[in-house]
Design an enzyme around this catalytic site. Sequence first.
Site, PDB file in Angstrom:
ATOM      1  N   GLY A  26       0.803  -1.229   0.000  1.00 35.78           N
ATOM      2  CA  GLY A  26       0.000   0.000   0.000  1.00 35.78           C
ATOM      3  C   GLY A  26       0.830   1.272   0.000  1.00 35.78           C
ATOM      4  N   GLN A  56      -9.292  23.021   9.312  1.00 28.67           N
ATOM      5  CA  GLN A  56      -8.840  22.697  10.672  1.00 28.67           C
ATOM      6  C   GLN A  56      -7.670  23.609  11.042  1.00 28.67           C
ATOM      7  OE1 GLN A  56      -8.825  18.551  11.910  1.00 28.67           O
ATOM      8  NE2 GLN A  56      -9.469  17.972   9.854  1.00 28.67           N
ATOM      9  N   ASP A  75     -22.904  31.557   6.069  1.00 29.44           N
ATOM     10  CA  ASP A  75     -22.466  31.579   7.467  1.00 29.44           C
ATOM     11  C   ASP A  75     -21.616  32.829   7.695  1.00 29.44           C
ATOM     12  OD1 ASP A  75     -19.927  30.962   6.441  1.00 29.44           O
ATOM     13  OD2 ASP A  75     -20.181  28.822   6.786  1.00 29.44           O
ATOM     14  N   LYS A  88     -25.393  30.477  10.962  1.00 23.86           N
ATOM     15  CA  LYS A  88     -25.262  29.006  10.984  1.00 23.86           C
ATOM     16  C   LYS A  88     -24.543  28.516  12.232  1.00 23.86           C
ATOM     17  CE  LYS A  88     -21.696  26.443   8.678  1.00 23.86           C
ATOM     18  NZ  LYS A  88     -20.949  26.154   7.449  1.00 23.86           N
ATOM     19  N   ARG A 137     -22.745  24.765  13.452  1.00 26.01           N
ATOM     20  CA  ARG A 137     -22.446  23.411  12.984  1.00 26.01           C
ATOM     21  C   ARG A 137     -22.694  22.421  14.107  1.00 26.01           C
ATOM     22  NH1 ARG A 137     -20.579  20.804   8.847  1.00 26.01           N
ATOM     23  NH2 ARG A 137     -20.057  22.614   7.562  1.00 26.01           N
ATOM     24  N   THR A 176     -20.546  18.361   2.201  1.00 30.10           N
ATOM     25  CA  THR A 176     -21.711  17.458   2.284  1.00 30.10           C
ATOM     26  C   THR A 176     -22.994  18.159   1.851  1.00 30.10           C
ATOM     27  OG1 THR A 176     -22.310  18.131   4.528  1.00 30.10           O
ATOM     28  CG2 THR A 176     -20.678  16.364   4.310  1.00 30.10           C
TER      29      THR A 176
HETATM   30  C1  R5P Z   1     -17.264  26.216   6.245  1.00 32.80           C
HETATM   31  O1  R5P Z   1     -17.368  27.063   7.034  1.00 32.80           O
HETATM   32  C2  R5P Z   1     -17.186  26.385   4.753  1.00 32.80           C
HETATM   33  O2  R5P Z   1     -17.120  27.699   4.358  1.00 32.80           O
HETATM   34  C3  R5P Z   1     -18.377  25.708   4.086  1.00 32.80           C
HETATM   35  O3  R5P Z   1     -19.554  26.421   4.389  1.00 32.80           O
HETATM   36  C4  R5P Z   1     -18.537  24.309   4.582  1.00 32.80           C
HETATM   37  O4  R5P Z   1     -17.300  23.695   4.729  1.00 32.80           O
HETATM   38  C5  R5P Z   1     -19.376  23.487   3.633  1.00 32.80           C
HETATM   39  O5  R5P Z   1     -19.455  22.184   4.127  1.00 32.80           O
HETATM   40  P1  R5P Z   1     -20.819  21.374   4.013  1.00 32.80           P
HETATM   41  O6  R5P Z   1     -21.205  21.399   2.557  1.00 32.80           O
HETATM   42  O7  R5P Z   1     -20.458  19.990   4.481  1.00 32.80           O
HETATM   43  O8  R5P Z   1     -21.812  22.027   4.900  1.00 32.80           O
END
Ligand code: R5P
Length: 317
Positions: A42, A101, A173, A196, A198, A227
């Site tokens: 791998g 991150q 957001d 927003k 999370r 996602t």
């Molecule tokens: C995060 O703050 C980014 O700007 C995007 O809004 C986020 O990463 C999108 O991820 P997802 O489509 O999983 O909500």
Amino acid sequence: MSIKMTNFIIFTGSANPSLAEAVTKQLDVRLGNRILQRFPDGELHIEIEESVRGQDVYLIQPISPPVDEHLMELLLLADACRRAGATQLTAIVPYLGYARQDRRARGREPVSARLVADLIKTSGIQRLVAVDLHTTALEGIFTVPLEHLSAVSILSEAVRPWIEDNTLVVSPDLGAIKLAERYARLLQLPVAIAYKTRISGEEVHTKGIIGDVHDRAVLIVDDMISTGGTVKAAIEALLEAGCLPNILVVATHGLFVGTAVERFRALPIRRLIVTNSVDRPGNLPFPIQEISLGPLLAEVIKRLHNNHSLKDLIIHG
Ligand code: R5P
């Protein structure tokens, strides 16, 4: 402007060969030959098949899913080129995985973006080119010079035909406000903001909308769609706040991972536009307009190679 294009070579990993080919086609050069295969256990095996001694090398490789594999390919390509005598090593990373991150959100977590930055430096990469990063503050994390490009102007032109008199730009957001302002400036539109929170990697909740969206068409803009949770929550909150079912969505990076495919199939989106910063399956079951970063990245390579300014292409502040 006459452009001298000698003594440089472009290699790519497996993350987005079609984008790398689009760039080399624009520049009228060919991709450098390399071996990229896996040993039976791998481990990755990389070999550069032509001389790079004394050359400027550009490595085109987004750190896109599967992010660890694509990151490792980039690092090993860089190490191979450095050891083979490349003079200047530039990584063109249109989508930079791990960029989100950039801090410890809870206790006992790594600062993964910082570690990736250190690995990039250690591999021998001397300069990094990225596109619409999650935050401009990432520049402070990288110890190699970062050229932070924006796709906002090409995406604005792509969405312009769909804009109506009553359209407003929506930041999904608080983190995307500056990005939304850049779109709003170019398209001469007002801005509203979704508030927003999370809940998990896949789930987000939008508590409300800041700004009056009643009877307005909306253009949701974001740096990336992963996602699709962010876009879905924003659309639900916007419809609840009375926006028209006339919804445009534009993002630089369209990953469409996890539940994104089911989500986007069900969402009432009039037009969805992303770039080709990451490679996607060609058969997504919803309409999507893809704008190529090929011309932009080719222009950047030309200018970097000839020591011409990037001022009009990079993001400040
Ligand atoms: C995060 O703050 C980014 O700007 C995007 O809004 C986020 O990463 C999108 O991820 P997802 O489509 O999983 O909500």
